[in-house]
Design a protein around this motif. Structure first.
Motif, PDB file in Angstrom:
ATOM      1  N   VAL C  30       0.826  -1.210   0.000  1.00 36.33           N
ATOM      2  CA  VAL C  30       0.000   0.000   0.000  1.00 36.33           C
ATOM      3  C   VAL C  30       0.862   1.264   0.000  1.00 36.33           C
ATOM      4  CG1 VAL C  30      -1.725   1.302   1.287  1.00 36.33           C
ATOM      5  CG2 VAL C  30      -1.999  -1.153   0.960  1.00 36.33           C
ATOM      6  N   PRO C  31       1.871   1.356   0.893  1.00 41.90           N
ATOM      7  CA  PRO C  31       2.739   2.542   0.825  1.00 41.90           C
ATOM      8  C   PRO C  31       3.346   2.751  -0.555  1.00 41.90           C
ATOM      9  CG  PRO C  31       3.175   1.351   2.830  1.00 41.90           C
ATOM     10  CD  PRO C  31       2.201   0.516   2.053  1.00 41.90           C
ATOM     11  N   LEU C  34       0.786   4.211  -2.804  1.00 41.61           N
ATOM     12  CA  LEU C  34       0.598   5.620  -2.430  1.00 41.61           C
ATOM     13  C   LEU C  34       1.778   6.461  -2.893  1.00 41.61           C
ATOM     14  CD1 LEU C  34      -0.843   5.308   1.184  1.00 41.61           C
ATOM     15  CD2 LEU C  34      -2.069   5.839  -0.924  1.00 41.61           C
ATOM     16  N   THR C  37       1.375   7.126  -6.495  1.00 41.79           N
ATOM     17  CA  THR C  37       0.342   8.152  -6.665  1.00 41.79           C
ATOM     18  C   THR C  37       0.911   9.527  -6.347  1.00 41.79           C
ATOM     19  OG1 THR C  37      -1.189   6.502  -5.812  1.00 41.79           O
ATOM     20  CG2 THR C  37      -2.028   8.740  -6.045  1.00 41.79           C
ATOM     21  N   ALA C  72       5.516  11.106   3.136  1.00 41.66           N
ATOM     22  CA  ALA C  72       4.900  10.222   4.128  1.00 41.66           C
ATOM     23  C   ALA C  72       4.848   8.788   3.605  1.00 41.66           C
ATOM     24  CB  ALA C  72       3.506  10.725   4.471  1.00 41.66           C
ATOM     25  N   ALA C  73       4.445   8.612   2.344  1.00 40.97           N
ATOM     26  CA  ALA C  73       4.358   7.268   1.778  1.00 40.97           C
ATOM     27  C   ALA C  73       5.743   6.660   1.654  1.00 40.97           C
ATOM     28  CB  ALA C  73       3.678   7.320   0.411  1.00 40.97           C
ATOM     29  N   ILE C  75       8.351   7.198   3.606  1.00 44.78           N
ATOM     30  CA  ILE C  75       8.791   6.736   4.928  1.00 44.78           C
ATOM     31  C   ILE C  75       8.131   5.406   5.259  1.00 44.78           C
ATOM     32  CG2 ILE C  75       8.730   7.251   7.399  1.00 44.78           C
ATOM     33  CD1 ILE C  75       9.024  10.195   6.674  1.00 44.78           C
ATOM     34  N   LEU C  76       6.820   5.311   4.969  1.00 41.43           N
ATOM     35  CA  LEU C  76       6.103   4.066   5.269  1.00 41.43           C
ATOM     36  C   LEU C  76       6.618   2.910   4.421  1.00 41.43           C
ATOM     37  CD1 LEU C  76       2.410   5.178   5.763  1.00 41.43           C
ATOM     38  CD2 LEU C  76       3.959   4.242   7.474  1.00 41.43           C
ATOM     39  N   ASP C  81       4.846  -0.125   8.542  1.00 33.86           N
ATOM     40  CA  ASP C  81       4.176  -0.174   9.828  1.00 33.86           C
ATOM     41  C   ASP C  81       3.252  -1.385   9.790  1.00 33.86           C
ATOM     42  OD1 ASP C  81       3.288   1.284  12.336  1.00 33.86           O
ATOM     43  OD2 ASP C  81       1.413   0.988  11.265  1.00 33.86           O
TER      44      ASP C  81
END
Lengths: 333, 510, 175
Positions: C30-31, C34, C37, C72-73, C75-76, C81
């Motif tokens: 998912v990250p 994202l 995107t 943010a994406a 880093i994830l 996480d």
């Protein structure tokens, strides 16, 4: 058990709906009757699409005229608010509807003329048939009651002296008001900072709170009542002639900007291209009657319904003029 | 006292049998449409607008106002029972409300919301009666620069209230902001990220996104897990909040009333900001913040109270200044215009019957809503007895039809479906939809006011310091951030051993 | 954008007891989507023109926001996480069916109006996912559709697309 609770849930929803139905029934009764129209048209309800969310001046105007047309033509005129894409969705839908007179819409500067110039949309003014004008609202330049500028002369002198220092809120970047301010700077070299806002409410707030120096706002009842009560001071109007209701307020043209006479919002009735002549003339005649109807005049505001009714031909011309005017500034087609 | 005389006039208007009937009709319709997701007060008032103008002006406004605050009560019900928020302000309620339902505490959740809503609403009306002119000045003083500060504060609250990790919340908030830029640029009208689809020019619809991410996402998720259709009945413990529930939430209700009343005066995002602020405040005050997001009753009581208080105080700018502060009130404004009445500073003198009549009718309407809602809670709880399969199927259909009715555009059904799939993936992967949806609402206001501020100031950031409201908020934010930074470092130095309990471990009830 | 995400579940089915180290890939899925995107949006907003601070262009704000989303994406994606992560199960395929049924529903709704697709969708969900008996499912589907139609189209005046069933009935009655 299951069924019963499902039913219970539904009754809750139904009560108010029934109340609504009862009221609609009442309205329907009072509106029906009256004399029938000469021709066959209209023989069923007419849908009148308003390209904005309910509640604004466009809806108020449309509702006022709809109830009058309904009385005159004997068929309900159903208002359908179809916001979205700054009115583009509504216009697109109507332009592709059957030209039988049962789908009409409110044609006005933004959605009808400017929108297709800015965005790729599948319509233009050539896809519509004009019927007639309902209302026209000039744009008026106002300042707050404790503004240092007491007249248009002082205001424009200050603007000329300090280019870009004065901030003027406008109803949006793609409105005739915005274009007039742009022309003020392009053609007359007087530069003010236009601050686009959303709707009259936000503009009013920003002037009352002293966040901007002036408003170039579409004249409407709310502006009227502020001027009457003294918290707004009108400096100039955008119409070609002085407005009858502010005899002392000069036009922009008188202020030495003879070209700036176009920031006028026109609310017209239009239908899809190819509307039969008979339908147009029936509607046009009834529209003319309605624009003299005291109830309509009271709701829309007497100053906004032109004394001289403009029919299909005149409205065509108005929109064509707008097109010519905006094309070089906005156009990318 | 002058105010009391006027209020007497108001009550004589409100107690007119015809007007009593219209208050009742209004609050009943309001509750009902609040329950129906999608069909919010905006759409309803738009539908009723042509009818109202055959009515007496006062009755019309009294009824429409009833629909508005009534819908605030109703909006809670689907948020708590099905995790389908019908409007922006009840997004926050889903966090703990739905968890309470899962734990069989739907009754107390709804009960405390009804009571909180009543108290919040009533406090706000009392405030409206006595303080309206003062607060009206506040509403006007809030200019673009102050808005930037308020929205930044709002975003800060959004990212701090998620139940998951902060980084995930931040990521979702950024995605929410990004989604809110789809459509026409608010300043220049340029199309952004619309991929040539005309329906996207107006932007994505909030209700469609929220119902997709929360409602449909949840339905798809439960679809995946239904072993055998079973009712949640067994889990319904009590219908009424216990004495402990009242004790736990009394503070939250008191604080929520005040917060909601003050914040509600702000045009635009008032409702959401107030429920957000209340949630964040309660979470911060709590001895054990980790309870939040897992069914803490204060997390339902506070925001619900604040949300109702703010919907009442939102009438202040409309009645005193003639400035509608949200879409619903703009509609009410339109209804008054149709009656040939222009709301504005002169309304209170020209038509005291309307001004005070509407205020008095709100006292009456709130009492009616409380009386109406208590038995309704019992009925709505029964909904949970319906087997999950049936309930989910009908909820899905309500969402699909409801979302269509917002703009009468099938496009919104696609939006709800696509976001439903996203919502389901987010549940599976532990991302919170809350920050995304809330950021989606705050984003456009932040962008517009930021750009307006920059236009007014000629590109200088000084405007945020010279504007008193924005200076105060940014100041507080800076102090707070510095404080928590220093605090964290000190704590990190003191506790070299990993003594800290992992606060955010989420226990997903299966 | 939706297509990418839709495919995600089917590829990673039923993976029991994952340890973050060995199966970190699925937490990154998912990250990474994202992130993609976010990067696409950064490029998109750059192309919209950024303007300057005293006259910001339409792209400035989306640019700021998409940079934030990308960071943010990112880093994830680097430090996934893993908490609150649910396993994919066999029933996940049921879900594809559910989504597909909604796609068909919307297409039919636009083409032939509300009544037929509504009966079909309610029937399918009640029978296949709710596991109700045929009889109850049929009764609820028809009854529910009638209630929805009367409630929304008749009482609330929501304009549904032209309906073949209601259209035929009104023609037969001669209204």
């Amino acid at each position: 058990m299951t069924m019963r609770s499902a039913l219970k849930k539904n009754t809750v929803v139904f009560l108010p709906a029934l109340a609504g139905l009862a009221m609609m029934g009442l309205v329907g009764c009072s509106a029906a009757g009256s004399q029938a129209a000469e021709a066959d048209y209209p023989s069923k309800p007419v849908t009148f699409v308003v390209p904005f969310a309910a509640g604004g001046p466009s809806t108020v105007t449309a509702l006022a005229f709809a109830s009058c047309l309904e009385k005159g033509l004997g068929q309900p005129f159903v208002i359908e608010n179809q916001p979205g894409a700054s009115g583009g969705l509504a216009m697109q839908e109507v332009s592709s509807a059957k030209p039988d007179g049962y789908t009409l819409t409110l044609g006005t500067n933004g959605p009808l003329v400017m929108n297709p110039m800015i965005n790729k949309l599948n319509y233009g003014i050539e896809d519509f048939t004009s019927v007639g004008v309902m209302a026209q609202m000039p744009t008026v330049l106002v300042v707050g009651e404790d503004s240092p500028y007491e007249s248009a002369d002082e205001f424009f002198a200050a603007a000329e002296k300090h280019p870009g220092k004065l901030s003027v809120a406008i109803p949006g970047a793609t409105t005739s008001a915005a274009i007039e301010l742009k022309r003020l700077s392009d053609e007359y070299d007087i530069e003010v900072t236009a601050v686009p806002a959303v709707g009259n409410a936000e503009m009013t707030t920003s002037l009352l709170g002293g966040h901007v120096d002036a408003l170039f706002i579409t004249d409407h009842q709310d502006v009227q009542s502020r001027i009457d009560e003294g918290s707004f001071v009108p400096l100039a109007v955008s119409s070609p002639e002085r407005a009858g209701w502010y005899p002392d307020v000069p036009t922009l043209a008188e202020q030495g900007f003879p070209e700036l006479v176009n920031a006028v919002s026109v609310f017209g009735v239009v239908g899809p291209k190819g509307l039969p002549d008979a339908v147009v003339s029936t509607l046009e005649a009834e529209l003319q009657t309605c624009s003299a109807d005291p109830a309509v005049i009271k709701q829309v505001g007497e100053m906004f319904i032109p004394e001289q009714f403009s029919g299909a031909g005149a409205l065509d011309e108005i929109f064509a003029d707008m097109q010519d005017l905006y094309e070089p500034i906005l156009g990318q087609k | 006292m002058d105010v009391l005389n006027n209020l007497g006039l108001g009550f004589s208007v409100a107690f007119d049998p015809m007007n009593l009937l219209f208050v009742f009709v209004g609050v009943v319709i309001g509750t009902a449409i609040g329950v129906l997701p999608g069909l919010g007060p905006t759409a309803t008032i738009a539908l009723l607008l042509p009818i109202t103008y055959t009515m007496d002006a006062t009755s019309a406004v009294i009824m429409l106002a009833g629909i508005y605050y009534g819908s605030m009560y109703g909006g809670t019900i689907t948020s708590v029972l099905l995790r389908i928020p019908g409007e922006a302000a009840s997004v926050v309620t889903t966090f703990d409300g739905y968890q309470m339902t899962k734990q069989g505490r739907a009754g107390p959740a709804l009960g405390i919301s009804a009571i909180g809503s009543f108290i919040g609403g009533t406090v706000a009306i009392i405030g409206l009666t006595f303080l309206a002119p003062v607060l009206a000045k506040v509403a006007v003083a809030v200019g673009p620069a102050s808005y930037v500060a308020i929205m930044v504060l709002g975003l800060f609250l959004v990212t701090s209230l998620g139940t998951g990790s902060t980084m995930k919340s931040l990521c979702m908030a950024a995605i929410g902001l990004l989604l809110s830029t789809v459509g026409q640029d608010p300043i220049t009208g340029t199309a952004r990220f619309t991929f040539g689809i005309p329906s996207l020019l107006g932007g994505l619809d909030f209700v469609a996104i929220a119902m997709g991410l929360f409602g449909v996402g949840q339905l798809l998720h439960s679809l995946e897990r239904t072993e055998k259709a079973q009712a949640i009945t067994t889990k319904i413990r009590n219908i009424w909040p216990s004495r402990k529930d009242f004790r736990d939430s009394s503070g939250a209700i008191a604080r929520g009333s005040l917060l909601g009343f003050v914040i509600g005066v702000l045009p635009g995002g008032g409702g959401v900001i107030s429920s957000l602020a209340s949630y964040a405040l309660e979470k911060r005050r709590a001895k054990d913040p980790s309870r939040f997001g897992k069914g803490a009753i204060e997390g339902v009581a506070g925001p619900e109270t604040a949300n109702n208080a703010s919907s009442t105080s939102a009438f202040i700018p409309l009645l005193i200044l003639g400035i509608p502060s949200n879409v619903v009130l703009a509609m009410l404004y339109g209804a008054l215009l149709l009656q040939g009445i222009t709301p504005g500073p002169s309304l209170i003198e020209d038509r005291p019957d309307i001004f005070w009549g509407v205020i008095a009718s709100m006292y009456v309407g709130n009492v009616m809503l409380l009386i109406l809602n208590i038995p309704l809670i019992g009925i709505f709880i029964q909904m949970l007895r319906v087997r999950t399969g049936i309930l989910a199927t009908f909820a899905l259909m309500v969402v699909m039809v409801g979302v269509y009715s917002i703009n009468n555009n099938p496009f919104d059904m696609w939006v709800v479906l696509i976001f439903g799939v996203f919502g389901w993936i987010m549940i599976k992967t532990g991302f919170d939809a809350g920050p995304l949806v809330l950021a989606f609402i705050l984003g456009p206001i932040l962008e517009r006011s930021f750009r307006q501020s920059m236009l007014i100031s000629g590109g200088s950031f000084d405007i945020f310091i010279t504007d008193p409201i924005s200076a105060t908020i940014f100041g507080i934010l800076a102090v707070f951030l510095a404080y928590s930074f220093i605090n964290n470092r000190r704590r990190a130095r003191e506790a070299t051993a990993p003594a800290a309990v992992p606060v955010d471990t989420r226990v997903e009830a299966k | 954008m939706s297509a990418i995400k839709l495919e995600a579940p089917q590829g990673t089915e039923a993976d029991p007891a994952a340890t973050p180290g060995r199966h970190a890939g699925r937490y990154r899925l998912v990250p990474l989507v994202l992130l993609a995107t976010g990067i696409a949006a950064v490029i998109g907003s750059w192309r919209l023109t950024l303007g300057e601070l005293n006259s910001p262009g339409p792209g400035l704000w989306p640019f700021v926001v998409s940079v934030a989303a990308t960071i943010a994406a990112g880093i994830l994606a680097i430090v996934p996480d893993t908490e609150a992560y649910e396993k994919w199960t066999r029933r996940t395929t049921m879900l594809a069916g559910g989504v597909l049924s909604l796609v068909v529903f919307i297409l039919l709704f636009e083409a032939i109006g509300f009544v037929v697709p509504s009966v079909l969708l309610l029937l399918l969900w009640l029978r296949a996912f709710g596991e109700e008996s045929w009889r109850l499912a049929l009764v609820l589907a028809v009854g529910g559709t009638a209630v929805f139609y009367v409630g929304f189209a008749v009482l609330l005046g929501v304009p549904f697309p032209d309906d073949i069933v209601v259209g035929t009935i009104t023609r037969l009655i001669g209204m």
